[in-house]
Scaffold this active site. Structure first.
Site, PDB file in Angstrom:
ATOM      1  CB  THR A 119      35.530  40.650  43.312  1.00 21.51           C
ATOM      2  OG1 THR A 119      36.013  40.213  42.037  1.00 21.51           O
ATOM      3  CG2 THR A 119      36.271  41.912  43.724  1.00 21.51           C
ATOM      4  CE  LYS A 142      40.023  41.626  40.572  1.00 16.58           C
ATOM      5  NZ  LYS A 142      39.637  41.802  39.165  1.00 16.58           N
ATOM      6  CE  LYS A 144      37.981  45.132  42.127  1.00 13.18           C
ATOM      7  NZ  LYS A 144      38.525  45.563  40.819  1.00 13.18           N
ATOM      8  CD  GLU A 195      43.011  42.175  37.871  1.00 13.23           C
ATOM      9  OE1 GLU A 195      42.584  42.956  36.989  1.00 13.23           O
ATOM     10  OE2 GLU A 195      42.274  41.561  38.662  1.00 13.23           O
ATOM     11  CG  ASP A 218      42.303  45.711  34.491  1.00 16.05           C
ATOM     12  OD1 ASP A 218      41.825  45.848  33.342  1.00 16.05           O
ATOM     13  OD2 ASP A 218      41.596  45.685  35.505  1.00 16.05           O
ATOM     14  CE  LYS A 240      38.681  44.049  34.035  1.00 17.36           C
ATOM     15  NZ  LYS A 240      38.691  45.215  34.978  1.00 17.36           N
ATOM     16  CB  CYS A 268      33.599  40.946  33.817  1.00 21.06           C
ATOM     17  SG  CYS A 268      33.419  40.513  35.577  1.00 21.06           S
ATOM     18  CG  ASP A 290      37.594  38.751  38.125  1.00 19.18           C
ATOM     19  OD1 ASP A 290      36.690  38.331  38.869  1.00 19.18           O
ATOM     20  OD2 ASP A 290      38.025  39.924  38.163  1.00 19.18           O
TER      21      ASP A 290
END
Length: 321
Positions: A119, A142, A144, A195, A218, A240, A268, A290
């Site tokens: 990430t 990944k 954000k 996501e 998510d 998760k 996670c 992930d």
């Protein structure tokens, strides 16, 4: 018999930012369950998005009977961080007591190495391009997003890592019109998955919309009770353990979701290797893994998870399971 709760912190290697804020430490709660001279361990990450705090989660755990077992636990606490820590500690205890690995007890195939996403923290386009360049050797990045400046950031990451696979996490930061506007650009830049593009409470707007890039639930997906509401909106669900309330429900959720035709991602919160270890049992062979949190830490547990070019490896028994 005892059930001990501890509050712990782990320094991050650098400031980690998403659209909701920044952090420099991972604050976790760990649980140690001791019975018959054997101790099992678990860890959770209380998450404010779900109304959890370090205090509230510690209180939930402290209110449990000292001799609770996994079956009773599923009814004693709701899905969430508190149940996760205890559930995973009980799995670890059972494995140590039986001198077997958790996956054998659970009746699932032994996990192997799985390529994990790495990430990139939310930052300026220039900073994110530099982050991408430094991590361009990683096979899956990944990003954000969830801000008005998403396209410059995404373009910058693609410049920095032209060969890497990319997935995007909007963290509920877009509206339906914004997603529709961005979708062709996501395809152009080779984004493989998005996501949670919309807030969980507003995701009915996804019904009937084109999904040229697969969408992953998510915040909209916690446990098996969530699944019926995701049909027609999402292609993949993100499992998760801090949402499912532990490994027990996570395994059941994966099975139910696959039977309904959903793809699986295993993700996670930002915790230590102890929090990631049980998730590796669920992650075997899924579409997206992930489990990179230990890579973001400046410090970790003893006997941490091993990461290499093949991905994240299952835990050694000295860590968990």
């Amino acid at each position: 018999m005892s059930l001990i709760v501890r509050r712990e912190s782990f320094r991050l290697a650098q400031v980690f930012t998403i659209s909701r804020g920044s952090r420099t430490e991972a604050h976790v709660i760990s649980v140690a369950v001791t019975r018959d001279g054997v101790t099992g361990y678990g860890e959770c990450v209380p998450y404010a998005r779900y109304g959890e705090t370090m205090d509230s989660v510690a209180q939930q755990i402290a209110g449990l009977p000292q001799d609770i077992d996994r079956k009773a636990l599923q009814f004693a606490l709701p899905a969430g961080a508190a149940r996760n820590a205890v559930d995973c500690a009980l799995w670890d205890w059972e494995a140590k007591k039986a001198r077997r690995r958790v996956w054998d007890l659970a009746g699932v195939p032994a996990p192997g190495a799985e390529i994990t996403a790495y990430t990139l923290s939310l930052a300026s386009p220039e900073e994110m391009e530099e982050q991408a360049r430094k991590n361009a050797f990683r096979p899956l990045l990944k990003i954000k997003l969830g801000t008005p400046e998403d396209m410059p950031r995404l373009e910058a990451v693609r410049r920095g890592a032209p060969e890497a696979r990319i997935i995007v996490d909007a963290n509920e930061g877009w509206s339906a019109p914004v997603y529709a506007e961005l979708a062709p650009h996501l395809v152009r830049l080779g984004v493989e998955m998005v996501e949670q593009p919309l807030p969980a409470g507003d995701d009915d707007a996804l019904i009937g919309m084109d999904r040229p890039v697969p969408l992953c639930a998510d915040e909209s997906c916690h446990d098996r009770a969530s699944l019926s509401k995701l049909v027609g909106k999402y292609d993949i669900i993100n499992i998760k353990l801090d949402k499912t309330g532990g490994l027990t429900e996570a395994l059941a959720l994966r099975k139910a979701a696959e039977e309904m035709g959903f793809g699986i991602m295993v993700g996670c919160m930002i915790g230590s290797s102890l929090a990631m270890a049980p998730a590796t049992v669920v992650a075997r062979g899924v579409q997206v893994v992930d489990l990179d949190a230990p890579l973001l830490l400046a410090e970790d547990r003893d006997n941490p998870l091993h990461y290499d070019a093949d991905g994240v490896h299952p835990p050694v028994a000295a860590l968990w399971g």
